[in-house]
Design a protein around this motif. Sequence first.
Motif, PDB file in Angstrom:
ATOM      1  N   GLY A   1      -6.741  13.224  14.159  1.00  0.00           N
ATOM      2  CA  GLY A   1      -6.363  12.330  13.072  1.00  0.00           C
ATOM      3  C   GLY A   1      -7.540  11.730  12.331  1.00  0.00           C
ATOM      4  O   GLY A   1      -8.628  11.545  12.893  1.00  0.00           O
ATOM      5  N   LEU A   2      -7.318  11.438  11.066  1.00  0.00           N
ATOM      6  CA  LEU A   2      -8.316  10.769  10.235  1.00  0.00           C
ATOM      7  C   LEU A   2      -7.842   9.351   9.933  1.00  0.00           C
ATOM      8  O   LEU A   2      -6.739   9.162   9.400  1.00  0.00           O
ATOM      9  CB  LEU A   2      -8.519  11.517   8.920  1.00  0.00           C
ATOM     10  N   VAL A   3      -8.650   8.372  10.271  1.00  0.00           N
ATOM     11  CA  VAL A   3      -8.296   6.978  10.019  1.00  0.00           C
ATOM     12  C   VAL A   3      -8.397   6.698   8.522  1.00  0.00           C
ATOM     13  O   VAL A   3      -9.451   6.903   7.914  1.00  0.00           O
ATOM     14  CB  VAL A   3      -9.214   6.009  10.805  1.00  0.00           C
ATOM     15  N   GLN A   4      -7.291   6.227   7.961  1.00  0.00           N
ATOM     16  CA  GLN A   4      -7.266   5.839   6.553  1.00  0.00           C
ATOM     17  C   GLN A   4      -7.490   4.338   6.405  1.00  0.00           C
ATOM     18  O   GLN A   4      -8.070   3.890   5.425  1.00  0.00           O
ATOM     19  CB  GLN A   4      -5.934   6.234   5.914  1.00  0.00           C
ATOM     20  N   ASP A   5      -7.014   3.585   7.398  1.00  0.00           N
ATOM     21  CA  ASP A   5      -7.177   2.135   7.363  1.00  0.00           C
ATOM     22  C   ASP A   5      -6.928   1.551   8.741  1.00  0.00           C
ATOM     23  O   ASP A   5      -6.185   2.137   9.533  1.00  0.00           O
ATOM     24  CB  ASP A   5      -6.200   1.500   6.366  1.00  0.00           C
ATOM     25  N   PHE A   6      -7.559   0.435   9.010  1.00  0.00           N
ATOM     26  CA  PHE A   6      -7.319  -0.338  10.229  1.00  0.00           C
ATOM     27  C   PHE A   6      -7.292  -1.794   9.807  1.00  0.00           C
ATOM     28  O   PHE A   6      -8.223  -2.279   9.164  1.00  0.00           O
ATOM     29  CB  PHE A   6      -8.428  -0.098  11.266  1.00  0.00           C
ATOM     30  N   ILE A   7      -6.205  -2.472  10.143  1.00  0.00           N
ATOM     31  CA  ILE A   7      -6.031  -3.842   9.673  1.00  0.00           C
ATOM     32  C   ILE A   7      -5.522  -4.731  10.811  1.00  0.00           C
ATOM     33  O   ILE A   7      -4.725  -4.290  11.630  1.00  0.00           O
ATOM     34  CB  ILE A   7      -5.072  -3.885   8.449  1.00  0.00           C
ATOM     35  N   LEU A   8      -6.016  -5.955  10.828  1.00  0.00           N
ATOM     36  CA  LEU A   8      -5.566  -6.954  11.787  1.00  0.00           C
ATOM     37  C   LEU A   8      -4.798  -8.035  11.038  1.00  0.00           C
ATOM     38  O   LEU A   8      -5.151  -8.368   9.895  1.00  0.00           O
ATOM     39  CB  LEU A   8      -6.755  -7.579  12.510  1.00  0.00           C
TER      40      LEU A   8
ATOM     41  N   HIS B   1       0.805  -1.219   0.000  1.00  0.00           N
ATOM     42  CA  HIS B   1       0.000   0.000   0.000  1.00  0.00           C
ATOM     43  C   HIS B   1       0.844   1.278   0.000  1.00  0.00           C
ATOM     44  O   HIS B   1       0.323   2.375   0.197  1.00  0.00           O
ATOM     45  CB  HIS B   1      -0.961  -0.018   1.196  1.00  0.00           C
ATOM     46  N   GLY B   2       2.139   1.136  -0.233  1.00  0.00           N
ATOM     47  CA  GLY B   2       3.022   2.298  -0.335  1.00  0.00           C
ATOM     48  C   GLY B   2       3.216   3.030   0.975  1.00  0.00           C
ATOM     49  O   GLY B   2       3.546   4.216   0.979  1.00  0.00           O
ATOM     50  N   LEU B   3       3.013   2.339   2.083  1.00  0.00           N
ATOM     51  CA  LEU B   3       3.136   2.959   3.405  1.00  0.00           C
ATOM     52  C   LEU B   3       4.514   2.634   3.984  1.00  0.00           C
ATOM     53  O   LEU B   3       4.686   1.716   4.782  1.00  0.00           O
ATOM     54  CB  LEU B   3       2.008   2.468   4.319  1.00  0.00           C
ATOM     55  N   LEU B   4       5.482   3.394   3.556  1.00  0.00           N
ATOM     56  CA  LEU B   4       6.867   3.174   3.949  1.00  0.00           C
ATOM     57  C   LEU B   4       7.301   4.299   4.879  1.00  0.00           C
ATOM     58  O   LEU B   4       7.392   5.453   4.459  1.00  0.00           O
ATOM     59  CB  LEU B   4       7.757   3.110   2.711  1.00  0.00           C
ATOM     60  N   PRO B   5       7.578   3.977   6.120  1.00  0.00           N
ATOM     61  CA  PRO B   5       7.956   5.023   7.074  1.00  0.00           C
ATOM     62  C   PRO B   5       9.355   5.566   6.797  1.00  0.00           C
ATOM     63  O   PRO B   5      10.242   4.827   6.379  1.00  0.00           O
ATOM     64  CB  PRO B   5       7.911   4.305   8.422  1.00  0.00           C
ATOM     65  N   ASP B   6       9.524   6.859   7.027  1.00  0.00           N
ATOM     66  CA  ASP B   6      10.868   7.416   6.984  1.00  0.00           C
ATOM     67  C   ASP B   6      11.423   7.582   8.399  1.00  0.00           C
ATOM     68  O   ASP B   6      12.597   7.863   8.579  1.00  0.00           O
ATOM     69  CB  ASP B   6      10.948   8.709   6.194  1.00  0.00           C
TER      70      ASP B   6
END
Length: 165
Positions: free
Chosen positions: A152-159, A45-50
């Motif tokens: 904050g706005l929740v974009q996704d929540f995953i288990l 999902h392109g969620l790569l932390p810096d």
Amino acid sequence: MTLTLILTRHAKSSWGDPGLPDHARPLNKRGRASAEAMGIWLKKHGLLPDQVLSSSSQRTRETYQRMALTARSTTFTDDLYHASAQQILNEVNHATGQTVLLLGHNPGMAEFAGQIVQAPPDAERFHDYPTCATTVITFDAPKWDEVDWHSGLVQDFILPRQLLE
């Protein structure tokens, strides 16, 4: 400017050695698989932390290692070991990255997640924040020191069980 927080509770840890101090407990087999699956999902999902801010415990360190993510800055700190929601906010307010991965423990993670968002996701397990639960939260703020409760706005929540089924 939008800031992104990836909020992840450590993956499932082992209780196999009753003499091991809590801080030193590693992940169990399920935890290792969950952390790996979560890392794959974040990359997909392109969620790569810096930047990574993490508790110093063995299970949070191993969760991050198994996620197989790389960041320009990684900090393991005792300040996030069993931190309260307010302590977590204090750490977030000192972040410098655009996308920050924060790894921690309950009950502080569940409390923080519930208080930092404007509205919780429609997810049964959000409020108890099980192991390796991950919420992607965005903030309309130029700097982390401007992030506060209910912003904050929740974009996704995953288990992880959603990824391993």
